[in-house]
Enzyme design. Structure first.
Site, PDB file in Angstrom:
ATOM      1  N   ASP A  73     -16.078 -11.065 -28.580  1.00  0.00           N
ATOM      2  CA  ASP A  73     -15.136 -10.070 -28.229  1.00  0.00           C
ATOM      3  C   ASP A  73     -15.651  -9.321 -27.128  1.00  0.00           C
ATOM      4  O   ASP A  73     -16.478  -8.544 -26.865  1.00  0.00           O
ATOM      5  CB  ASP A  73     -15.075  -9.040 -29.360  1.00  0.00           C
ATOM      6  CG  ASP A  73     -14.433  -7.792 -29.035  1.00  0.00           C
ATOM      7  OD1 ASP A  73     -13.745  -7.607 -28.077  1.00  0.00           O
ATOM      8  OD2 ASP A  73     -13.826  -7.162 -30.157  1.00  0.00           O
ATOM      9  N   LYS A 123      -8.053  -5.042 -22.249  1.00  0.00           N
ATOM     10  CA  LYS A 123      -8.365  -3.935 -21.426  1.00  0.00           C
ATOM     11  C   LYS A 123      -7.924  -3.957 -19.765  1.00  0.00           C
ATOM     12  O   LYS A 123      -6.667  -3.768 -19.618  1.00  0.00           O
ATOM     13  CB  LYS A 123      -9.829  -2.984 -21.702  1.00  0.00           C
ATOM     14  CG  LYS A 123      -9.951  -2.356 -23.089  1.00  0.00           C
ATOM     15  CD  LYS A 123     -11.049  -1.748 -23.143  1.00  0.00           C
ATOM     16  CE  LYS A 123     -11.197  -1.134 -24.487  1.00  0.00           C
ATOM     17  NZ  LYS A 123     -10.128   0.030 -24.754  1.00  0.00           N
ATOM     18  N   PHE A 162     -16.718  -2.995 -33.536  1.00  0.00           N
ATOM     19  CA  PHE A 162     -15.455  -2.532 -33.508  1.00  0.00           C
ATOM     20  C   PHE A 162     -14.387  -3.443 -32.784  1.00  0.00           C
ATOM     21  O   PHE A 162     -14.745  -4.136 -31.758  1.00  0.00           O
ATOM     22  CB  PHE A 162     -15.244  -1.047 -32.691  1.00  0.00           C
ATOM     23  CG  PHE A 162     -13.871  -0.798 -32.688  1.00  0.00           C
ATOM     24  CD1 PHE A 162     -13.297   0.132 -33.517  1.00  0.00           C
ATOM     25  CD2 PHE A 162     -13.039  -1.047 -31.500  1.00  0.00           C
ATOM     26  CE1 PHE A 162     -11.967   0.616 -33.753  1.00  0.00           C
ATOM     27  CE2 PHE A 162     -11.742  -0.544 -31.514  1.00  0.00           C
ATOM     28  CZ  PHE A 162     -11.063   0.104 -32.582  1.00  0.00           C
TER      29      PHE A 162
END
Length: 403
Positions: free
Chosen positions: A221, A250, A136
């Protein structure tokens, strides 16, 4: 009031979120309070964003000071915080250059654009991106094209061409997929949304080697796994592999929208002036708070704390596994953990919420835990006591497994 808030949203918002019927109003440390005054222990931390919990005094101080000076300044000009933030990130990661944006998915877009711009100087046919099944990387069309989960992709196809997927931790599949037309290999060291699955050392080393052999870029990532979540600045530092690009977001902005890509000096010039940009990315408020976030990580020695408490949490989950047959596996590193169940997990997240514990369900049968870095053993024990009750009641009910 809570009912009014919920009903208004149902009337005026696009219904793309399956929200729980709770209205949160304030937070402190690892705790949240809803509009009725009920207290909740948060083991999701805003999907990994609120790494320092809520209302951390250093973050609040930085917010107040900077908001009183300047919130936004366009990227046509300099401000005092982008450079120092890039330098601070370079110091802890070894990657010399940065680009700041607003979110993880935007950071992935920037990384993919840089990879194709770099490869385009080598060959017009060198544009393929190798990604992993079950991955994802975000919800924009480019990031979605690199996401190896059909449930996220199907409604929006056809997506961007040139992406191919390999089986998770299958080195032979990866070896075969990377070739002279590959411009980048992108992977998460620990798949977060995919259910907390960690890439093996052999697979990571194979990815780095094959990318190097074919002049492709290795993009890691670390939106969810980076900046302390596993007890290191980057989860990938445990592999001893230096990527070409790291993607962050984040926790970086301390709760404000902020994403970044960090890149090697040698490829930074492939995105020259005018090739990429952002209106809001890297503004003075977000960068000032991000600097404070990094400072707190160091001053409060949170990385060793994450490793220590994370191991304790994992041990407690392993104890629960030994007691409860419905727990098939415990996975993860640091404070990025999961338990795999033999049944659907979402009902347990709803039941936990009723008892004042916020946890997350992903991939139908996985409970995911992303508590703030400031969590301690006592709070871990409180969470595990609630989980113990839920697992016991679920097994006593005789509910059949999901598979």
């Amino acid at each position: 009031m809570p009912k009014d808030v919920i009903e208004l949203e149902k009337r005026v918002l696009i219904p793309n979120y399956a929200r729980y019927p709770v209205v949160f109003e304030r937070g402190k440390g690892c705790w949240l309070w809803d509009s009725r005054g009920k207290k909740y222990l948060d083991f999701v931390s805003g999907l990994g964003v609120n790494a320092l919990g809520y209302s951390h005094p250093a973050i609040l101080r930085a917010l107040r000071q900077q908001a009183g000076k300047m919130i936004h300044c366009s990227n046509l000009f300099y401000h005092p915080y982008q450079g120092p933030l890039a330098a601070a990130l370079a110091k802890v990661t070894g990657l010399e250059r940065a680009f700041f944006c607003n979110s993880g998915t935007e950071a992935v877009e920037a990384a993919l654009k840089l990879a194709r711009a770099h490869a385009g100087k080598i060959s017009a046919s060198k544009f393929e991106v190798v990604a992993l099944e079950n991955s994802f990387h975000g919800r924009t069309i480019g990031a979605l094209s690199a996401t190896g989960q059909e449930s996220y992709r199907k409604a929006f196809e056809p997506l961007v061409p040139g992406f191919r997927f390999v089986r998770f931790n299958d080195c032979r599949d990866l070896e075969a997929a990377v070739n002279e037309n590959t411009c980048a290999v992108i992977l998460e060291p620990i798949q977060g949304e995919g259910g907390i699955f960690e890439v093996s050392r052999e697979f990571m080393e194979t990815a780095a080697r094959r990318a190097r052999q074919h002049g492709a870029l290795l993009i890691l990532d670390e939106i969810q796994s980076g900046l302390g979540r596993t007890g290191d600045y980057l989860a990938s530092q445990a592999y001893g592999v230096q990527p070409d690009i790291v993607v962050l977001a984040k926790p970086l902005g301390g709760g404000l929208p902020l994403g970044a890509i960090l890149v090697r000096e040698q490829i930074a010039g492939d995105l020259s002036a005018g090739m990429h940009g952002t209106t809001f990315g890297g503004g003075p408020l977000a960068c000032r708070v991000a600097l404070e976030f990094l400072s707190v990580l160091k001053k409060e020695r949170l990385l060793p704390h994450v490793r220590k408490v994370g191991q304790y949490f994992r041990d407690q989950l392993a104890q629960l596994q030994r007691k409860h047959p419905m727990i098939r596996q415990v996975r993860g590193r640091g404070l990025m953990l999961a338990v795999e169940l033999d049944r659907h997990s979402r009902p347990l997240t709803a039941q936990a919420l009723e008892r004042g514990l916020i946890i997350n369900s992903t991939h139908e049968t996985t409970l995911r835990f992303l508590p703030p870095y400031v969590v301690d053993r006592k709070l871990v024990e409180m969470a595990c006591d609630i989980l113990e009750e839920l697992f016991t009641e679920a097994e006593q009910s005789g509910a059949p497994g999901a598979r």
